[in-house]
Scaffold this motif. Structure first.
Motif, PDB file in Angstrom:
ATOM      1  N   ASN A 264     -57.624  22.063  10.756  1.00 42.47           N
ATOM      2  CA  ASN A 264     -57.877  21.429   8.794  1.00 42.47           C
ATOM      3  C   ASN A 264     -58.718  21.974   8.359  1.00 42.47           C
ATOM      4  OD1 ASN A 264     -56.059  19.120   9.876  1.00 42.47           O
ATOM      5  ND2 ASN A 264     -57.841  18.311  11.190  1.00 42.47           N
ATOM      6  N   MET A 265     -59.577  22.717   8.518  1.00 37.32           N
ATOM      7  CA  MET A 265     -60.722  23.285   7.762  1.00 37.32           C
ATOM      8  C   MET A 265     -59.261  24.706   6.984  1.00 37.32           C
ATOM      9  SD  MET A 265     -63.827  23.879  10.611  1.00 37.32           S
ATOM     10  CE  MET A 265     -64.978  25.125   9.703  1.00 37.32           C
ATOM     11  N   ARG A 266     -59.237  25.130   8.009  1.00 39.06           N
ATOM     12  CA  ARG A 266     -58.037  26.471   7.210  1.00 39.06           C
ATOM     13  C   ARG A 266     -57.128  26.292   5.946  1.00 39.06           C
ATOM     14  NH1 ARG A 266     -56.630  30.720  11.532  1.00 39.06           N
ATOM     15  NH2 ARG A 266     -58.088  31.206  12.614  1.00 39.06           N
ATOM     16  N   LEU A 267     -56.847  24.226   6.665  1.00 41.75           N
ATOM     17  CA  LEU A 267     -55.745  24.043   5.260  1.00 41.75           C
ATOM     18  C   LEU A 267     -56.851  23.376   4.653  1.00 41.75           C
ATOM     19  CD1 LEU A 267     -53.908  21.825   8.611  1.00 41.75           C
ATOM     20  CD2 LEU A 267     -52.889  23.410   6.109  1.00 41.75           C
ATOM     21  N   SER A 268     -58.068  23.455   4.676  1.00 43.25           N
ATOM     22  CA  SER A 268     -58.963  22.123   3.085  1.00 43.25           C
ATOM     23  C   SER A 268     -59.004  23.627   2.244  1.00 43.25           C
ATOM     24  CB  SER A 268     -59.924  21.708   3.796  1.00 43.25           C
ATOM     25  OG  SER A 268     -60.712  22.700   4.719  1.00 43.25           O
ATOM     26  N   SER A 269     -58.561  25.234   3.221  1.00 44.93           N
ATOM     27  CA  SER A 269     -59.718  25.957   2.028  1.00 44.93           C
ATOM     28  C   SER A 269     -58.368  27.663   1.677  1.00 44.93           C
ATOM     29  CB  SER A 269     -60.362  26.878   2.293  1.00 44.93           C
ATOM     30  OG  SER A 269     -60.397  27.464   4.207  1.00 44.93           O
ATOM     31  N   GLU A 298     -48.927  36.999  15.301  1.00 44.18           N
ATOM     32  CA  GLU A 298     -49.781  37.115  14.702  1.00 44.18           C
ATOM     33  C   GLU A 298     -50.565  35.717  15.188  1.00 44.18           C
ATOM     34  OE1 GLU A 298     -47.475  33.715  12.137  1.00 44.18           O
ATOM     35  OE2 GLU A 298     -46.752  35.712  13.146  1.00 44.18           O
ATOM     36  N   ASP A 299     -52.041  35.634  14.439  1.00 44.19           N
ATOM     37  CA  ASP A 299     -53.508  35.209  15.380  1.00 44.19           C
ATOM     38  C   ASP A 299     -52.891  33.587  15.447  1.00 44.19           C
ATOM     39  OD1 ASP A 299     -55.942  34.660  15.899  1.00 44.19           O
ATOM     40  OD2 ASP A 299     -55.296  32.800  14.120  1.00 44.19           O
ATOM     41  N   LEU A 300     -53.282  33.116  16.502  1.00 44.00           N
ATOM     42  CA  LEU A 300     -51.784  31.708  17.746  1.00 44.00           C
ATOM     43  C   LEU A 300     -52.463  30.662  16.346  1.00 44.00           C
ATOM     44  CD1 LEU A 300     -50.796  30.441  19.405  1.00 44.00           C
ATOM     45  CD2 LEU A 300     -52.265  30.235  20.501  1.00 44.00           C
ATOM     46  N   LEU A 301     -53.401  30.908  15.594  1.00 42.67           N
ATOM     47  CA  LEU A 301     -54.269  29.765  14.503  1.00 42.67           C
ATOM     48  C   LEU A 301     -53.412  29.778  13.412  1.00 42.67           C
ATOM     49  CD1 LEU A 301     -57.990  29.642  15.442  1.00 42.67           C
ATOM     50  CD2 LEU A 301     -55.867  27.580  16.471  1.00 42.67           C
ATOM     51  N   MET A 305     -50.829  26.602  11.792  1.00 41.64           N
ATOM     52  CA  MET A 305     -50.549  26.978  10.781  1.00 41.64           C
ATOM     53  C   MET A 305     -49.351  26.880   9.741  1.00 41.64           C
ATOM     54  SD  MET A 305     -53.289  27.876   7.773  1.00 41.64           S
ATOM     55  CE  MET A 305     -52.337  28.801   7.185  1.00 41.64           C
ATOM     56  N   LEU A 306     -49.266  27.594  10.124  1.00 45.05           N
ATOM     57  CA  LEU A 306     -47.613  28.321   9.336  1.00 45.05           C
ATOM     58  C   LEU A 306     -46.197  26.745   9.625  1.00 45.05           C
ATOM     59  CD1 LEU A 306     -48.032  32.069   8.808  1.00 45.05           C
ATOM     60  CD2 LEU A 306     -48.240  30.584   7.232  1.00 45.05           C
TER      61      LEU A 306
END
Length: 877
Positions: A264-269, A298-301, A305-306
């Motif tokens: 959620n932090m990644r999605l918000s930015s 790629e990175d698991l997180l 997200m993708l």
């Protein structure tokens, strides 16, 4: 090979412990068995010998209450108050006491057999443990080898395909003009009021969705992360190690919440999101068809997200494209029927009945929308990512491809009968995934109303920095300039959005005909004129969008009385190992292409160092790949197709086992004889029954696939040729014609006004020829035949014989706790395949092991076997 990463270290440790415990149990069993035999041999009379054997075998089998003490010799065993399910022989001690020596010897023989079967089950458990140990040891060796191997190693075709891939991905390629694409789209989607309105609604819906998604906040919770994870694991994207990590994440709700918070932090930015500057590792993986595909790691997180964003966009795009399909902008497939003909038909035939909607054209519309339109995009989060060539899913891409072949042949049969001609065109785009220009994808999405914030994010996603893992630590990092990443749902969004424009262009260019498309693999058929118009539309689209047709997969077939086209592409229509023969009007197997894969299968099998790995390779290549690429049988193919597939599989098996690893002719006799030889050589185990190779692992078998069973059981369901089915359709329509004529002559018309000709004379009832016009709109006979011809024949099940019922009842509970049930005590849950396998080999299994199970389930390391079987098999090269 199977990826060793799929096997958690803890499970390996448990397996080793279990095998060690089984060894201890075997020692105790051998000690008890020796004591029973010694005591029985030392017995002074037959009664005592029988009692010793019965006591001993009962205890070894876990039925101590079935054993008899000396004080019980005057009791009848049948009167025992023990209500447990005994597997012991029913001894009448009264008969034994009366001195019936023939009975005593018979019971003693039976008890000695029971003891021998117990010993065999322990022997088989030990042998099975050795098979698993061999498998694990080989996987460890392969894993170490993969880490230590020289980075330059690889087959020539891999290097050639990599060079081709790099030349596409790291260059901009054919220049495409955003202005020209926009002009093309404007002409396509704004040509009239109805189209403008439908497109406006689609554009506004996508714009609103994009804005809402960007400002949503708190996107993911634990429940949503679960479907995201499941969808991601259905792709080929994650390595085995990352799959194991993700599964561990999902087992702990607290950890899952932490992952959701970070996402959620990644999605918000998203505005500041970017790939690692160190470059995303990519690797080439060989597919069974000989092609290599390039996968990002790629990175698991980032992958989670993708996957979340890709699924959200995919569902929305499918929704708006489907709404456009159902709007007045989309021209429906229909025959051009004069209004005068429609009036006459209503007058003479009366008001349409309920069956009036049962027409070929209505069936085409419904099937296109349900099975082919936007088939790469999920309809819901539950559907998740589509599996590529996954034949384990009911609604799989492979099944859809097979049904497309069935429709093509069915259409050819009906259209040749109805119109005297049939033309089909097939093609796909050359390197569509790696070559799709970024300008093309982003321009189309921008024209469709996707907000700029998302276009910026999509651009960053597409322009990923990449480095090949095969090149080692010093690998060069290069930025992707063209193409879309493999196995990403976002990539499907881009590809389907662009190709949606082609779908609509063909629909408009052919006045409503259907372009059957599975990703970038597309098929069109109908009259020669319609096919020419479709090809012109596709060619114009390709030129503007910066795409090229794949000449190897492009071809045209024309059947019947049709003039050879000078516009349509030259070439054969092929799929899998099949080529469409225009003269025969059916698909035939290309035996030369098969021979090339026989050599490859021989190479793959030769590289397998364990029995289980060999079986995996055999099942994947012979049991599935060959059979799948001959296409599933259908009634339109007839029995000939099944006979052709069976003959080819038999020839493949003969070619493989007509030579040994030394190139001579030692191992003739088929796959099971070959495996018998390997097992005898490595484990000194001989005289294995046929059922051992084909029975499921739960019963101590190798679970070798036998594709002949499916084919032969389906063959029995085909009772008539496709041509005979069409003759029945024509006859049925003729009967309906005469019934309608008789009804009109007796009752007249439902309409009060008499229909008259230009000379004011009442019109006479239509001729049979006129009645048969426009069969795709009016013929119930053709509709019924169409529905029948596209059907896959049912697999005829073997009868549930008394012997099989008895033997299956001896199995202890379900053979599997998963949805996949094999040979099972419950007949109704078994597929026809497993019923046949159970019946075919039961006699020899029971004769050898005393039951259908070669070993007690608790004696086997089933956990590791099933886990390894589920792991992705990596082909050599």
């Amino acid at each position: 090979m199977a990826s060793i990463g799929a096997l958690p270290q803890t499970l390996k440790s448990i397996t080793a412990t279990k095998i060690n415990e089984l060894g201890k149990q075997r020692t105790l069993f051998d000690k008890a068995k020796t004591k029973i035999r010694e005591d029985a041999e030392a017995a002074t009379d037959l009664h005592t010998r029988a009692q010793i054997l019965l006591n001993g075998v009962s205890r070894l089998k876990g039925y101590p209450k079935d054993a008899l003490d000396k004080d019980d010799m005057d009791l009848d065993v049948e009167s025992s108050d023990d209500d447990s399910e005994s597997e012991m022989p029913n001894l009448d001690m009264g008969q034994l006491r009366q001195g019936d020596h023939s009975n005593i010897r018979r019971w003693i023989g039976q008890l000695e057999n029971e003891l021998r079967y117990l010993e065999l089950k322990h022997d088989h458990a030990s042998f099975y443990s050795k098979l698993v140990t061999e498998w694990l040891a080989q996987l460890d060796a392969q894993n170490t080898s993969a880490i230590n191997k020289d980075s330059g190693v690889g087959r020539a075709e891999m290097h050639d395909q990599r060079a081709q891939w790099e030349s596409l991905v790291f260059s901009t390629g054919n220049h495409v003009e955003e202005k020209e694409i926009r002009s093309y789209l404007h002409d396509l989607f704004k040509k009239d009021k109805l189209t403008k309105q439908a497109f406006k609604e689609m554009r506004e819906s996508l714009k609103k969705f994009g804005n809402d998604l960007a400002t949503e906040g708190g996107w993911l919770n634990v429940e949503e992360l679960e479907w995201v994870s499941n969808a991601l694991m259905k792709t080929d994207l994650l390595s085995a190690e990352k799959t194991a990590i993700l599964k561990e994440f999902m087992r702990n709700k607290e950890v899952t919440q932490e992952v959701a918070d970070v996402l959620n932090m990644r999605l918000s930015s998203l505005d500041s999101w970017g790939w690692s500057k160190e470059g995303i590792p990519v690797e080439m993986r060989r597919q069974l068809n000989g092609k290599y595909r390039v996968f990002m790691d790629e990175d698991l997180l980032d992958a989670l997200m993708l996957q979340y964003l890709g699924t959200k966009w995919a569902i929305k795009l499918r929704e708006v494209f489907t709404s456009f399909l159902l709007s007045h902008a989309w021209t429906p497939i229909q025959e051009k029927i004069p209004e005068e003909y429609m009036e006459r038909r209503k007058y003479f035939y009366g008001r349409p009945s309920r069956s009036a909607n049962q027409t070929i054209n209505n069936l085409r519309k419904a099937t296109y929308q349900k099975e082919y339109f936007m088939s790469q995009l999920p309809e819901s989060v539950d559907e998740g990512a589509q599996n590529y060539d996954d034949n384990s899913q009911v609604k799989s891409a492979l099944n859809t491809k097979h049904s497309l072949l069935h429709r093509l042949i069915t259409e050819s049969l009906i259209q040749k009968n109805a119109r005297g001609e049939f033309t089909a065109v097939r093609s796909d785009y050359k390197w569509f995934g790696p070559s799709l220009p970024h300008t093309t994808a982003l321009t189309v999405l921008k024209y469709f109303g996707v907000p700029q914030k998302w276009l910026n994010f999509f651009k960053v996603f597409l322009e990923a920095p990449l480095r090949f893992v095969q090149d080692g630590p010093a690998a060069q990092v290069q930025t992707r300039k063209r193409g879309i990443p493999m196995s990403h749902t976002l990539s499907d969004c881009f590809g389907e959005s662009v190709l949606f424009c082609m779908d609509y262009a063909v629909n408009q260019g052919t006045n409503g005909n259907i372009l059957y498309r599975l990703h970038d693999d597309f098929w069109f058929w109908g009259t020669g004129k319609d096919c020419e118009q479709a090809w012109k539309s596709m060619t114009k689209f390709a030129n503007l969008m910066g795409l090229e047709f794949n000449e190897e997969k492009t071809g045209t077939v024309q059947m019947g009385k049709v003039q050879k086209s000078q516009i349509l592409p030259v070439g054969e229509i092929r799929w899998g190992f099949l080529v469409l023969d225009a003269e025969q009007g059916k698909f035939v197997i290309d035996q030369k292409q098969v021979d090339q894969h026989v050599e490859e299968l021989y190479r793959q099998l030769s590289s397998c160092k364990s029995i289980f790995e060999w079986v995996q390779a055999w099942n994947g290549y012979f049991g599935r790949f060959f059979a799948n690429n001959f296409a599933k049988p259908a009634l339109c193919f007839g029995r000939d197709h099944i006979d052709m597939a069976i003959a080819t599989l038999s020839r493949i098996e003969a070619a493989l086992f007509g030579k040994s690893s030394h190139g001579d002719a030692e191992q003739k006799g088929g796959v099971t004889n070959y495996l018998r030889g390997l097992i005898a050589e490595r484990f000194n185990i001989h005289d294995l029954p046929e059922g051992f190779f084909y029975y499921p692992v739960e019963l101590g078998g190798l679970e070798l696939l036998n594709p002949f069973v499916n084919l032969l059981s389906m063959r029995e369901s085909i009772k008539q040729t496709p041509q005979r089915r069409l003759q029945k359709a024509i006859l049925a329509d003729e009967i309906r014609y005469y019934e309608a004529k008789e009804r009109f002559e007796k009752q007249g018309s439902d309409f009060p006004t008499t229909l008259r000709a230009s000379n004011d004379q009442p019109l006479s009832f239509p001729s049979l020829k006129e009645h048969n016009k426009y069969p795709e709109t009016f013929s119930l006979g053709y509709y019924s035949a169409y529905c029948d011809l596209i059907q896959i024949p049912k697999e005829k099940s073997v009868a549930n014989t008394g012997d099989l019922r008895k033997n299956m009842s001896g199995l202890k509970g379900p053979t599997s706790t998963t949805s996949k049930r094999t040979i099972d005590p419950e007949w109704t849950v078994m597929t026809p395949y497993w019923r046949w396998v159970a019946e075919l080999y039961q006699d020899e299994m029971v004769h050898t092991y005393g039951s259908l199970a070669a070993v007690n389930r608790e004696f086997m390391p089933l956990g590791v076997v099933k886990t390894l079987k589920e792991g992705r098999f990596r082909w050599q090269g």
